[in-house]
Design a protein around this motif. Sequence first.
Motif, PDB file in Angstrom:
ATOM      1  N   MET A  17      25.758 -22.651 -10.896  1.00 38.25           N
ATOM      2  CA  MET A  17      25.986 -23.701 -11.884  1.00 38.25           C
ATOM      3  C   MET A  17      25.370 -23.235 -13.198  1.00 38.25           C
ATOM      4  N   ASN A  18      26.224 -23.128 -14.231  1.00 41.72           N
ATOM      5  CA  ASN A  18      25.788 -22.615 -15.521  1.00 41.72           C
ATOM      6  C   ASN A  18      25.404 -23.776 -16.430  1.00 41.72           C
ATOM      7  N   LYS A  51      22.620 -30.550 -18.811  1.00 38.71           N
ATOM      8  CA  LYS A  51      24.078 -30.544 -18.769  1.00 38.71           C
ATOM      9  C   LYS A  51      24.600 -29.262 -18.129  1.00 38.71           C
ATOM     10  N   VAL A  52      25.534 -29.431 -17.205  1.00 37.40           N
ATOM     11  CA  VAL A  52      26.203 -28.287 -16.583  1.00 37.40           C
ATOM     12  C   VAL A  52      27.462 -27.985 -17.386  1.00 37.40           C
ATOM     13  N   GLY A  53      27.588 -26.739 -17.849  1.00 33.73           N
ATOM     14  CA  GLY A  53      28.732 -26.356 -18.661  1.00 33.73           C
ATOM     15  C   GLY A  53      29.883 -25.783 -17.869  1.00 33.73           C
ATOM     16  N   GLY A  54      29.621 -25.232 -16.679  1.00 35.78           N
ATOM     17  CA  GLY A  54      30.672 -24.642 -15.866  1.00 35.78           C
ATOM     18  C   GLY A  54      30.119 -24.093 -14.569  1.00 35.78           C
ATOM     19  N   LEU A  55      31.013 -23.525 -13.761  1.00 33.49           N
ATOM     20  CA  LEU A  55      30.650 -22.970 -12.469  1.00 33.49           C
ATOM     21  C   LEU A  55      31.104 -21.519 -12.371  1.00 33.49           C
ATOM     22  N   PRO A 108      38.059 -36.674 -16.844  1.00 32.22           N
ATOM     23  CA  PRO A 108      38.176 -35.684 -17.921  1.00 32.22           C
ATOM     24  C   PRO A 108      37.002 -34.711 -17.967  1.00 32.22           C
ATOM     25  N   GLN A 109      35.800 -35.191 -17.668  1.00 36.20           N
ATOM     26  CA  GLN A 109      34.637 -34.309 -17.656  1.00 36.20           C
ATOM     27  C   GLN A 109      34.660 -33.399 -16.432  1.00 36.20           C
ATOM     28  N   ALA A 110      35.093 -33.931 -15.290  1.00 34.96           N
ATOM     29  CA  ALA A 110      35.240 -33.107 -14.092  1.00 34.96           C
ATOM     30  C   ALA A 110      36.275 -32.006 -14.328  1.00 34.96           C
ATOM     31  N   TYR A 111      37.329 -32.348 -15.045  1.00 30.02           N
ATOM     32  CA  TYR A 111      38.380 -31.377 -15.387  1.00 30.02           C
ATOM     33  C   TYR A 111      37.779 -30.182 -16.116  1.00 30.02           C
ATOM     34  N   GLY A 112      36.908 -30.457 -17.087  1.00 28.03           N
ATOM     35  CA  GLY A 112      36.310 -29.374 -17.854  1.00 28.03           C
ATOM     36  C   GLY A 112      35.448 -28.462 -16.997  1.00 28.03           C
ATOM     37  N   ILE A 113      34.723 -29.032 -16.032  1.00 27.37           N
ATOM     38  CA  ILE A 113      33.866 -28.228 -15.160  1.00 27.37           C
ATOM     39  C   ILE A 113      34.693 -27.387 -14.200  1.00 27.37           C
TER      40      ILE A 113
END
Length: 342
Positions: A150-151, A131-135, A170-175
């Motif tokens: 990619m974190n 799972k990618v949590g953020g950038l 919604p998941q893209a929004y979080g990333i």
Amino acid sequence: MVIGIIGAGLSGLTAGRILAKAGHEVTIFEKSRGYGGRMATRYAGKNLASKVDHGLSYFGVKSNEFREFTAELLDKGLIQTWGDNFAAYDGEKILDSAPNQSTEALYTSTVGMNQIGKYLSRWVDIRTNTKVGGLTYFGTNRSKKRSWMMNLTSSDTFEADAVIIALPAPQAYGIISSTIDETNTLKIVRQIDEVSYQPSFSLMAGYGDEEVPEWEGLICRNSSLEFISNEKLKRDTQETSFVLHSTADFAREHRTSDEEIVTKKMLGEFAKISGGWASNPKWQQLHFWRYSRAQKVINRPYLELEDEDAPLALIGDYLGGNTVDDGYRSGYLLANDWANKF
């Protein structure tokens, strides 16, 4: 160019294949253990011998891009025509044919919808259960080699020259929200924040050697069920099994209910439609699709951060429509654009 793709649904796999064929180094990160998104198949029943498509039961074709891919899948023997024998339930009785049904060709899998994703995965490196949590954005002022980091939630990282986010809105929004302070992504965030989805329950049920109905699928009206797929007629070697797809209203009402309650209600409705035998399957499995179908969509095939030094794009079936065709076309168009630019 090193490209990281987040999400191994149809859009992400399609973009990955095209970009890999164009000579780029592509890695796809998928949080679950499988890939294909809603093109999903579950192995169930005695000795796990039954395959049931608990996401999309079938799909249609409208774009030239997806029509070409469908022909490829037909040639490989992965899909077959479907839907010539759909019936309808009007809330009281089963009708021999579904009123107002499209006359366009429909397709389903021969060996399981998930095999389409597996077929596309042959061209790329896929990391499942990741799972990618953020950038983290480095861009022109970076001291590191790549534009993006990619974190991963495992505390590992992956550096990439370009990133494609192929997730539900919604998941893209979080990333992408993790990059607002570093890049000009606020416009994209505002657009995808408007996208909404309809949820759905899929109940898989097996009935051993029970005599199978003649209809391939049952389109339901005035019911808590929206569609019933006769999986036995897809693959005649397996036991009688069905997938019951709930309406969005039913899913919203019962999204926090106990699984046993949801299962009992859906089987009760199936028995009301088909007869008492349907209330007592030999096995059943329930799955909740939070992002079953995009309701409010964006009328563009993809969204892109216009930064040639740090390319980033969003693709998916909420861009340009809400069908599997739209999802394929989104990944296809973005990937061909990038293959030409980079």
